[in-house]
Design a protein around this motif. Structure first.
Motif, PDB file in Angstrom:
ATOM      1  N   LEU A  10       0.854  -1.191   0.000  1.00 22.06           N
ATOM      2  CA  LEU A  10       0.000   0.000   0.000  1.00 22.06           C
ATOM      3  C   LEU A  10       0.884   1.232   0.000  1.00 22.06           C
ATOM      4  CD1 LEU A  10      -2.763   1.481   0.401  1.00 22.06           C
ATOM      5  CD2 LEU A  10      -2.415   1.166   2.863  1.00 22.06           C
ATOM      6  N   THR A  11       0.626   2.144  -0.908  1.00 19.36           N
ATOM      7  CA  THR A  11       1.314   3.431  -0.937  1.00 19.36           C
ATOM      8  C   THR A  11       0.327   4.521  -0.554  1.00 19.36           C
ATOM      9  OG1 THR A  11       2.784   2.677  -2.718  1.00 19.36           O
ATOM     10  CG2 THR A  11       2.621   5.059  -2.345  1.00 19.36           C
ATOM     11  N   HIS A  15       2.188  12.005   0.466  1.00 23.03           N
ATOM     12  CA  HIS A  15       3.282  11.627   1.362  1.00 23.03           C
ATOM     13  C   HIS A  15       3.500  12.756   2.368  1.00 23.03           C
ATOM     14  CE1 HIS A  15       7.597   9.842   1.741  1.00 23.03           C
ATOM     15  NE2 HIS A  15       7.042  10.108   2.908  1.00 23.03           N
ATOM     16  N   ASP A  16       3.037  12.544   3.592  1.00 16.29           N
ATOM     17  CA  ASP A  16       3.101  13.571   4.644  1.00 16.29           C
ATOM     18  C   ASP A  16       3.725  12.926   5.875  1.00 16.29           C
ATOM     19  OD1 ASP A  16       2.469  15.205   6.899  1.00 16.29           O
ATOM     20  OD2 ASP A  16       0.851  16.152   5.780  1.00 16.29           O
ATOM     21  N   THR A  17       4.918  13.351   6.239  1.00 17.63           N
ATOM     22  CA  THR A  17       5.636  12.714   7.345  1.00 17.63           C
ATOM     23  C   THR A  17       4.902  12.875   8.675  1.00 17.63           C
ATOM     24  OG1 THR A  17       6.976  14.719   7.596  1.00 17.63           O
ATOM     25  CG2 THR A  17       7.882  12.937   6.237  1.00 17.63           C
ATOM     26  N   ARG A  18       4.250  14.019   8.875  1.00 18.22           N
ATOM     27  CA  ARG A  18       3.522  14.206  10.133  1.00 18.22           C
ATOM     28  C   ARG A  18       2.375  13.216  10.225  1.00 18.22           C
ATOM     29  NH1 ARG A  18      -0.953  15.440  11.629  1.00 18.22           N
ATOM     30  NH2 ARG A  18      -1.621  15.929   9.497  1.00 18.22           N
ATOM     31  N   ARG A  19       1.613  13.063   9.159  1.00 22.10           N
ATOM     32  CA  ARG A  19       0.480  12.136   9.165  1.00 22.10           C
ATOM     33  C   ARG A  19       0.957  10.694   9.302  1.00 22.10           C
ATOM     34  NH1 ARG A  19      -3.376  13.375   4.202  1.00 22.10           N
ATOM     35  NH2 ARG A  19      -4.453  11.598   5.181  1.00 22.10           N
ATOM     36  N   LEU A  20       2.063  10.368   8.663  1.00 23.72           N
ATOM     37  CA  LEU A  20       2.598   9.013   8.772  1.00 23.72           C
ATOM     38  C   LEU A  20       3.039   8.711  10.203  1.00 23.72           C
ATOM     39  CD1 LEU A  20       4.624   8.885   5.443  1.00 23.72           C
ATOM     40  CD2 LEU A  20       2.628   7.476   6.012  1.00 23.72           C
ATOM     41  N   SER A  44       7.163  -0.983   6.953  1.00 25.12           N
ATOM     42  CA  SER A  44       6.941   0.299   6.281  1.00 25.12           C
ATOM     43  C   SER A  44       8.260   0.974   5.970  1.00 25.12           C
ATOM     44  CB  SER A  44       6.080   1.222   7.151  1.00 25.12           C
ATOM     45  OG  SER A  44       6.743   1.532   8.360  1.00 25.12           O
ATOM     46  N   ARG A  45       8.282   1.666   4.851  1.00 28.30           N
ATOM     47  CA  ARG A  45       9.413   2.522   4.475  1.00 28.30           C
ATOM     48  C   ARG A  45       8.824   3.768   3.846  1.00 28.30           C
ATOM     49  NH1 ARG A  45      14.492   0.197   1.279  1.00 28.30           N
ATOM     50  NH2 ARG A  45      14.772  -0.696   3.369  1.00 28.30           N
ATOM     51  N   GLY A  46       8.879   4.866   4.606  1.00 32.27           N
ATOM     52  CA  GLY A  46       8.245   6.082   4.132  1.00 32.27           C
ATOM     53  C   GLY A  46       6.740   5.889   4.072  1.00 32.27           C
ATOM     54  N   ASN A  47       6.159   6.128   2.910  1.00 30.55           N
ATOM     55  CA  ASN A  47       4.709   5.988   2.759  1.00 30.55           C
ATOM     56  C   ASN A  47       4.317   4.684   2.071  1.00 30.55           C
ATOM     57  OD1 ASN A  47       5.761   6.761   0.260  1.00 30.55           O
ATOM     58  ND2 ASN A  47       3.853   7.753  -0.373  1.00 30.55           N
ATOM     59  N   VAL A  48       5.255   3.741   1.998  1.00 33.56           N
ATOM     60  CA  VAL A  48       4.982   2.432   1.394  1.00 33.56           C
ATOM     61  C   VAL A  48       4.937   1.372   2.492  1.00 33.56           C
ATOM     62  CG1 VAL A  48       5.755   0.690  -0.255  1.00 33.56           C
ATOM     63  CG2 VAL A  48       6.121   3.125  -0.746  1.00 33.56           C
ATOM     64  N   PHE A  49       3.824   0.631   2.518  1.00 40.17           N
ATOM     65  CA  PHE A  49       3.609  -0.383   3.543  1.00 40.17           C
ATOM     66  C   PHE A  49       3.470  -1.753   2.879  1.00 40.17           C
ATOM     67  CE2 PHE A  49       2.558   3.537   5.452  1.00 40.17           C
ATOM     68  CZ  PHE A  49       2.705   3.399   6.832  1.00 40.17           C
ATOM     69  N   ALA A  50       4.106  -2.752   3.477  1.00 42.64           N
ATOM     70  CA  ALA A  50       4.022  -4.130   2.986  1.00 42.64           C
ATOM     71  C   ALA A  50       3.379  -4.981   4.074  1.00 42.64           C
ATOM     72  CB  ALA A  50       5.406  -4.668   2.622  1.00 42.64           C
ATOM     73  N   PHE A  51       2.478  -5.881   3.666  1.00 48.62           N
ATOM     74  CA  PHE A  51       1.706  -6.692   4.605  1.00 48.62           C
ATOM     75  C   PHE A  51       1.978  -8.168   4.325  1.00 48.62           C
ATOM     76  CE2 PHE A  51      -0.284  -2.668   3.953  1.00 48.62           C
ATOM     77  CZ  PHE A  51      -0.781  -2.279   5.188  1.00 48.62           C
ATOM     78  N   TYR A  52       2.273  -8.922   5.389  1.00 55.95           N
ATOM     79  CA  TYR A  52       2.613 -10.333   5.276  1.00 55.95           C
ATOM     80  C   TYR A  52       1.673 -11.152   6.151  1.00 55.95           C
ATOM     81  CZ  TYR A  52       7.016  -8.360   3.540  1.00 55.95           C
ATOM     82  OH  TYR A  52       7.957  -7.658   2.839  1.00 55.95           O
ATOM     83  N   GLY A  53       1.297 -12.323   5.662  1.00 57.34           N
ATOM     84  CA  GLY A  53       0.449 -13.211   6.447  1.00 57.34           C
ATOM     85  C   GLY A  53      -0.729 -13.711   5.634  1.00 57.34           C
ATOM     86  N   ASP A  54      -1.776 -14.107   6.350  1.00 58.25           N
ATOM     87  CA  ASP A  54      -2.986 -14.598   5.707  1.00 58.25           C
ATOM     88  C   ASP A  54      -3.547 -13.530   4.773  1.00 58.25           C
ATOM     89  OD1 ASP A  54      -5.453 -16.541   5.752  1.00 58.25           O
ATOM     90  OD2 ASP A  54      -6.258 -14.533   6.142  1.00 58.25           O
ATOM     91  N   THR A  55      -3.973 -13.948   3.576  1.00 53.44           N
ATOM     92  CA  THR A  55      -4.425 -12.998   2.559  1.00 53.44           C
ATOM     93  C   THR A  55      -5.619 -12.168   3.032  1.00 53.44           C
ATOM     94  OG1 THR A  55      -3.676 -14.492   0.807  1.00 53.44           O
ATOM     95  CG2 THR A  55      -5.239 -12.771   0.188  1.00 53.44           C
ATOM     96  N   ALA A  56      -6.618 -12.820   3.635  1.00 54.16           N
ATOM     97  CA  ALA A  56      -7.813 -12.099   4.085  1.00 54.16           C
ATOM     98  C   ALA A  56      -7.472 -11.116   5.193  1.00 54.16           C
ATOM     99  CB  ALA A  56      -8.879 -13.084   4.550  1.00 54.16           C
ATOM    100  N   ARG A  57      -6.633 -11.539   6.129  1.00 57.75           N
ATOM    101  CA  ARG A  57      -6.271 -10.653   7.236  1.00 57.75           C
ATOM    102  C   ARG A  57      -5.412  -9.488   6.743  1.00 57.75           C
ATOM    103  NH1 ARG A  57      -6.818 -13.194  12.422  1.00 57.75           N
ATOM    104  NH2 ARG A  57      -7.698 -15.279  12.209  1.00 57.75           N
ATOM    105  N   ALA A  58      -4.518  -9.778   5.817  1.00 56.21           N
ATOM    106  CA  ALA A  58      -3.706  -8.702   5.244  1.00 56.21           C
ATOM    107  C   ALA A  58      -4.581  -7.697   4.507  1.00 56.21           C
ATOM    108  CB  ALA A  58      -2.658  -9.288   4.308  1.00 56.21           C
ATOM    109  N   GLY A  59      -5.588  -8.202   3.791  1.00 56.76           N
ATOM    110  CA  GLY A  59      -6.510  -7.300   3.105  1.00 56.76           C
ATOM    111  C   GLY A  59      -7.258  -6.412   4.079  1.00 56.76           C
ATOM    112  N   ALA A  60      -7.672  -6.982   5.225  1.00 49.94           N
ATOM    113  CA  ALA A  60      -8.344  -6.192   6.246  1.00 49.94           C
ATOM    114  C   ALA A  60      -7.408  -5.136   6.813  1.00 49.94           C
ATOM    115  CB  ALA A  60      -8.858  -7.103   7.357  1.00 49.94           C
ATOM    116  N   ALA A  61      -6.132  -5.494   6.989  1.00 52.14           N
ATOM    117  CA  ALA A  61      -5.154  -4.545   7.514  1.00 52.14           C
ATOM    118  C   ALA A  61      -4.913  -3.413   6.534  1.00 52.14           C
ATOM    119  CB  ALA A  61      -3.849  -5.265   7.824  1.00 52.14           C
TER     120      ALA A  61
END
Length: 336
Positions: A10-11, A15-20, A44-61
């Motif tokens: 997710l990107t 890109h706002d550092t305060r909001r992040l 997370s790296r900056g405004n890019v987030f990577a999600f690992y785990g069960d597909t449905a749970r990752a989608g919810a996250a």
């Protein structure tokens, strides 16, 4: 560390550092909370987030993180408590295999309750359904454990109805039942003795209208906070009436209350059937009403469960622990 490819990425824009920083929390505590609750991993790296785990749970996250980022657009700092509340939303509930037969589209138009001090948004589908039934039925019941927002949302709907001139007054009542303490040893007259029992109702009103406004409305008798016994013999027209802690009413008191409701009035009855303080052998009027009135046109019931608790996460686990200890039995009824 997880070496498998990310299930989703997710990107966040802009890109706002305060909001992040607000989104992630101090030392990424908000992200860790989401990971723990959904049993996934977030990097997370900056405004890019990577999600690992069960597909449905990752989608919810992914849906949750996107929603939380939107919440930071008004310079508000997210707290762990708010993240917990958002975790109760429908995306998480569906991920955890919670049955749901009603579409989000049927409740979104009832998603915000407007009060003098700001807007109140129900969390999760069950709270949204609860607000919807209050706004569309003359009599509504909210039944479930502490911390599910039953009383708070009912008071919010009452305040909104008054501010929109849909009702002329607000009446808040609770049965004055002793829960281990003896009323007779408390100082003052009856009204002063029961005042502490009504304090949660006052607190909700103060938050939504302000202390000064509430005081003036009480003086003008536009808002009335009273023990249930004061309702006997009255007919309540053009009013928004809330009966709180209804599990501690007797069958006779519940019937008396329900038959006080007049034209142009809305009534909300809330209670937790696992915390009945009536004497042994006295049946709860709330339990009896749920049996008698189910299916009656114009009356709605919303049943909350432990997973609907929106207080500290420990409250939810405490409720669940008590339910397991009691063997998942039906609601206790002292009269049986």
């Amino acid at each position: 560390m997880n070496t498998l490819p990310a299930v989703q990425t997710l990107t966040l824009e802009p890109h706002d550092t305060r909001r992040l920083a607000s989104l992630c929390g101090q030392f990424d505590e908000n992200l860790r909370h989401i990971e723990h609750r959904l049993d996934i991993e977030i990097r997370s790296r900056g405004n890019v987030f990577a999600f690992y785990g069960d597909t449905a749970r990752a989608g919810a996250a992914v849906a949750l993180v996107r929603q939380l980022y939107q919440e930071t657009s008004d310079d508000r700092t997210l707290t762990p408590a708010e993240v917990h509340v958002f975790l109760q939303q429908s995306a998480m509930e569906q991920c955890m295999d919670r049955p749901d037969t009603e579409s989000d589209d049927n409740v979104t138009s009832f998603g915000v309750v407007r009060t003098k001090k700001g807007h109140i948004r129900p969390r999760g589908l069950n709270q949204q359904r609860y607000v919807r039934t209050i706004q569309t039925h003359d009599i509504s019941f909210g039944v479930g454990p502490a911390g599910t927002g039953k009383t708070y949302l009912a008071v919010a709907c009452a305040v909104e109805s008054y501010l929109r001139s849909e009702v002329e007054r607000i009446l808040l009542a609770r049965p004055a039942v002793e829960a281990g303490e003896k009323l007779g040893f408390l100082p003052g007259d009856l009204a002063q003795k029961v005042d502490p029992y009504l304090r949660p109702l006052y607190d909700a009103l103060y938050e939504m209208l302000g202390v000064e406004t509430v005081g003036k409305l009480i003086e003008r008798q536009v808002i009335e906070v009273a023990p249930l016994a004061y309702m006997r013999g009255r007919t309540l027209n053009n009013a928004f009436i809330i009966l709180d802690e209804a599990q501690n009413t007797t069958c006779e008191q519940m019937k008396m209350f329900l038959t006080r409701i007049g034209f142009g009035s809305t009534a909300v009855i809330t209670g937790d059937t696992t915390q009945v303080d009536l004497p042994r052998g006295v049946r709860s009027g709330l339990l009896h009403a749920v049996e008698v009135l189910r299916g009656v046109n114009g009356i709605a019931f919303t049943h909350f469960a432990a997973k609907d608790v929106v207080r500290h996460p420990l409250v939810q686990r405490i409720v669940e622990a008590y339910e397991r200890h009691e063997g998942g039995a039906a609601d206790p009824d002292p009269g049986q």
